[in-house]
Write an enzyme that holds these catalytic residues in place. Sequence first.
Site, short mmCIF file in Angstrom:
data_model
loop_
_atom_site.label_atom_id
_atom_site.label_comp_id
_atom_site.label_asym_id
_atom_site.label_seq_id
_atom_site.Cartn_x
_atom_site.Cartn_y
_atom_site.Cartn_z
N ARG A 111 0.88 -1.17 0.00
CA ARG A 111 0.00 0.00 0.00
C ARG A 111 0.92 1.22 0.00
NH1 ARG A 111 -5.50 1.18 1.66
NH2 ARG A 111 -5.67 3.23 2.65
N HIS A 138 -6.94 1.15 -7.13
CA HIS A 138 -7.31 0.45 -5.89
C HIS A 138 -8.12 -0.80 -6.28
CE1 HIS A 138 -7.85 -0.33 -1.81
NE2 HIS A 138 -8.56 0.69 -1.41
N GLN A 141 -10.35 -2.99 -3.72
CA GLN A 141 -11.58 -2.37 -3.27
C GLN A 141 -12.68 -2.47 -4.32
OE1 GLN A 141 -12.37 -0.83 -0.07
NE2 GLN A 141 -14.33 -1.29 -1.05
N ASP A 227 -16.44 8.58 -2.80
CA ASP A 227 -15.27 8.48 -1.93
C ASP A 227 -15.05 9.86 -1.31
OD1 ASP A 227 -13.02 7.54 -0.65
OD2 ASP A 227 -11.85 7.18 -2.48
N ARG A 295 -14.17 -7.20 1.92
CA ARG A 295 -12.75 -7.09 1.63
C ARG A 295 -12.03 -8.34 2.10
NH1 ARG A 295 -10.10 -2.04 1.20
NH2 ARG A 295 -8.16 -3.23 1.17
#
Length: 318
Positions: A111, A138, A141, A227, A295
């Site tokens: 990350r 990403h 996700q 987001d 996730r």
Amino acid sequence: MAKPQVPGQIKHYLQFADLTRAEYDYLLSRTAWLKERFKRYETWHPLHDRTLAMIFEKHSTRTRLSFEAGIHQLGGHAVYLNTRDTQLGRGEPVEDAAQVISRMTDIIMIRTFGQDIIERFAANSRVPVINGLTNEFHPCQVLTDIFTFVEARGPIQGKTVAWVGDANNMAYTWIQAAECLDFQLRFSAPDGYQLDRARLSGAALNHLMICADPRDAVKGADLVTTDVWTSMGYEDQNTMRMKAFKDWMVTEELMALANPSALFMHCLPAHRGEEVSAAVIDGPQSVVWEEAENRLHVQKALMEYLLCGQISATGSPV
């Protein structure tokens, strides 16, 4: 059950476009299988004695917890590395770190900030590398979000997803997903925060509609997602972004324009009263908590696949 890595056959997951539609069909099905088994408290340890290295340059709650718990549930264990506490934070070349870490572990999640960092790392790694988040993409996700939609509403092919917000790593990953899985993405952001056309392929444009008005993006959509307006690394722009995005909050009025059965998603953490109202994120159309939990299961399926390949329901390789 994890197979030894064969040089030249290592598969990385650095962006959504790295896998095919057939592979995603398998991963979505496999995620459902793993989740159901987990809910029945049935042990499944295909990655017994395998080690996941988790390298963090950007802070996280969900990424660390889901990967660490996930590898444990698959029979392996995780090693947490923060770049500030390792030689990576003291100037060791990414290429050298990749050579060393990949000789001591079986799979690596990173990350970080720039996509170039993770690509350089993967190019020098002897084991699979997973993108836990970069400034550009990403993929874990968005794969989770798609699984969450499929779990609740069935196939996403032919559906319409509305992205309301910044042209960030999530938006570009949704564009790749729309092209790969054959659905429509409507993107809406204020002037000055639009997509970089140079990053969009001709095929991607066939699945993308850019809307100046967020209401046009949401109208008739099957999924509405957003987001935070200020992503990690852009904190110095926060005041300017708050002003620019003030008309892009996902409110009850905006959600009312979507299909009655539309879902709302947010990758979290969320700022109620900014990108989404409390009434929406805590309302009946929101699946953010299911999304967060998933996730865990999606990344278990991904790690298992990268290390073991496809596995049948009986546990044997396909």
